[in-house]
Design a protein around this motif. Structure first.
Motif, PDB file in Angstrom:
ATOM      1  N   GLY A   1       0.887  -1.120  -0.114  1.00 38.07           N
ATOM      2  CA  GLY A   1       0.000   0.073  -0.079  1.00 38.07           C
ATOM      3  C   GLY A   1       0.685   1.212   0.039  1.00 38.07           C
ATOM      4  N   PHE A   2       2.079   1.219   0.844  1.00 43.73           N
ATOM      5  CA  PHE A   2       2.923   2.408   0.589  1.00 43.73           C
ATOM      6  C   PHE A   2       4.186   1.751   0.262  1.00 43.73           C
ATOM      7  CE2 PHE A   2      -0.221   3.519   4.000  1.00 43.73           C
ATOM      8  CZ  PHE A   2      -0.759   4.827   3.587  1.00 43.73           C
ATOM      9  N   TYR A   3       5.017   2.737  -0.395  1.00 41.77           N
ATOM     10  CA  TYR A   3       6.426   2.435  -1.193  1.00 41.77           C
ATOM     11  C   TYR A   3       7.454   3.044  -0.049  1.00 41.77           C
ATOM     12  CZ  TYR A   3       3.607   0.585  -4.806  1.00 41.77           C
ATOM     13  OH  TYR A   3       2.663  -0.083  -5.678  1.00 41.77           O
ATOM     14  N   ARG A   4       7.904   2.108   0.784  1.00 36.23           N
ATOM     15  CA  ARG A   4       8.820   2.539   1.760  1.00 36.23           C
ATOM     16  C   ARG A   4      10.000   1.672   1.588  1.00 36.23           C
ATOM     17  NH1 ARG A   4       4.300   2.499   6.410  1.00 36.23           N
ATOM     18  NH2 ARG A   4       4.206   0.324   5.739  1.00 36.23           N
TER      19      ARG A   4
ATOM     20  N   ASN B   1       9.642  -1.750   4.885  1.00 35.95           N
ATOM     21  CA  ASN B   1       7.997  -2.026   4.547  1.00 35.95           C
ATOM     22  C   ASN B   1       7.771  -3.066   5.240  1.00 35.95           C
ATOM     23  OD1 ASN B   1       5.905  -0.829   3.925  1.00 35.95           O
ATOM     24  ND2 ASN B   1       5.881  -1.816   1.706  1.00 35.95           N
TER      25      ASN B   1
ATOM     26  N   HIS C   1      -3.902  -0.741   3.863  1.00 37.12           N
ATOM     27  CA  HIS C   1      -2.744  -0.359   3.514  1.00 37.12           C
ATOM     28  C   HIS C   1      -1.859  -1.157   4.787  1.00 37.12           C
ATOM     29  CE1 HIS C   1      -3.117   2.864   0.355  1.00 37.12           C
ATOM     30  NE2 HIS C   1      -4.157   1.855   0.271  1.00 37.12           N
TER      31      HIS C   1
ATOM     32  N   ASN D   1      -7.930   3.229   4.189  1.00 38.94           N
ATOM     33  CA  ASN D   1      -6.540   3.678   4.400  1.00 38.94           C
ATOM     34  C   ASN D   1      -6.556   4.975   5.190  1.00 38.94           C
ATOM     35  OD1 ASN D   1      -7.388   5.251   2.385  1.00 38.94           O
ATOM     36  ND2 ASN D   1      -5.348   5.612   1.321  1.00 38.94           N
TER      37      ASN D   1
ATOM     38  N   LYS E   1      -1.775   5.877   7.793  1.00 36.57           N
ATOM     39  CA  LYS E   1      -0.691   6.346   6.573  1.00 36.57           C
ATOM     40  C   LYS E   1       0.511   5.581   6.850  1.00 36.57           C
ATOM     41  CE  LYS E   1      -4.044   8.931   5.125  1.00 36.57           C
ATOM     42  NZ  LYS E   1      -4.756   8.465   3.989  1.00 36.57           N
ATOM     43  N   ALA E   2       1.493   6.100   6.073  1.00 37.18           N
ATOM     44  CA  ALA E   2       2.725   5.507   5.764  1.00 37.18           C
ATOM     45  C   ALA E   2       3.639   5.386   7.233  1.00 37.18           C
ATOM     46  CB  ALA E   2       3.566   6.395   4.730  1.00 37.18           C
ATOM     47  N   ASP E   3       3.092   6.148   8.004  1.00 37.27           N
ATOM     48  CA  ASP E   3       3.987   6.165   9.297  1.00 37.27           C
ATOM     49  C   ASP E   3       3.563   4.963  10.238  1.00 37.27           C
ATOM     50  OD1 ASP E   3       1.550   7.082   9.937  1.00 37.27           O
ATOM     51  OD2 ASP E   3       2.062   8.499  11.322  1.00 37.27           O
TER      52      ASP E   3
ATOM     53  N   TYR F   1       3.072   1.155  10.882  1.00 34.35           N
ATOM     54  CA  TYR F   1       3.667  -0.267  10.639  1.00 34.35           C
ATOM     55  C   TYR F   1       2.999  -1.545  11.110  1.00 34.35           C
ATOM     56  CZ  TYR F   1       7.689   1.847   8.239  1.00 34.35           C
ATOM     57  OH  TYR F   1       8.584   2.935   7.566  1.00 34.35           O
TER      58      TYR F   1
ATOM     59  N   ASP G   1      -7.763  -1.321   9.603  1.00 33.67           N
ATOM     60  CA  ASP G   1      -8.047   0.161   9.561  1.00 33.67           C
ATOM     61  C   ASP G   1      -9.474   0.134  10.057  1.00 33.67           C
ATOM     62  OD1 ASP G   1      -8.288   2.812   7.939  1.00 33.67           O
ATOM     63  OD2 ASP G   1      -6.447   2.311   7.549  1.00 33.67           O
TER      64      ASP G   1
END
Length: 207
Positions: free
Chosen positions: A21-24, A27, A90, A174, A177-179, A181, A186
């Motif tokens: 879902g997020f590109y880190r 991940n 995500h 979603n 968010k990206a922060d 893990y 959700d």
């Protein structure tokens, strides 16, 4: 006479896995916020069909077809009688890269389908729509938002108790968010938990 069978299964991973879902750069999941669920509702009248909900961003088409075929063999129906809906969270494993996890999901959902088939009971249903402020339009200068929430309530005809509540919302999962893990369904999980307490029956959420 319309019949409904229901079952659910926990599909939370037991070890850290790649999220989707997020590109880190990093991940990999770090713990669990809330369990992930897969839910199966089998409906039977003149025909038999099945609705499956999965706490996941989604599977590749070929993987979803494989799942539908496996469940179809359990229910003795063609795959076009099986609908799979994903929450689009995500905060779930990447089933495309985590092959053992995908196999586990398929196995557990197939077992749940068998349980739902043996749980068929006569039901009556009612449905309707409401307006809710739950979604946002993230497109540049986008203003259109679908505020409709659809709902269907199945009532056990013999016991006269709520059997299943199906909710359709127009915002995918979603909020996290990206922060984040941590593994999580959700806001779908919060919706299920809240409404299950209110209506005293399982709750399936689709979008």
């Amino acid at each position: 006479m319309l019949k409904l069978g229901y079952a659910q299964t926990d599909i939370t991973p037991t070890e850290p896995m790649e999220l989707v879902g997020f590109y880190r750069e990093d991940n990999i999941s770090k713990g669990v916020q809330s369990p992930l669920l897969a839910q199966v509702a089998v409906w039977e009248d003149e025909e038999r069909c099945c609705l499956i909900t999965v706490d996941s961003l989604g599977f590749m088409k070929n993987m979803t077809e494989l799942l539908r075929e496996r469940v179809g063999r359990v229910l003795d129906v063609p795959k076009d009688k099986i609908m799979v809906c994903f929450s689009h969270t995500h905060a779930a494993p990447n089933a495309d890269s985590e092959k053992q996890y995908f196999e586990m999901i398929c196995e557990k959902i197939s077992m749940a389908a068998g349980q739902a088939l043996h749980d068929l009971k006569s039901v009556s249903v009612g449905y309707g729509n409401a307006e809710v402020n739950i979604g946002v339009n993230r497109r540049p200068n986008g203003t259109k938002i679908d505020k409709r929430a659809g709902f269907l309530l199945a009532l056990d005809e013999k016991e006269q108790t709520n059997r299943l509540l199906l909710i359709r919302l127009t915002a995918h999962g979603n909020v996290l968010k990206a922060d984040n893990y941590r593994i999580s369904p959700d806001y779908f999980g919060a919706v299920r938990e809240s409404l299950q307490k209110q209506f005293d029956c399982p709750v399936m959420v689709i979008q």
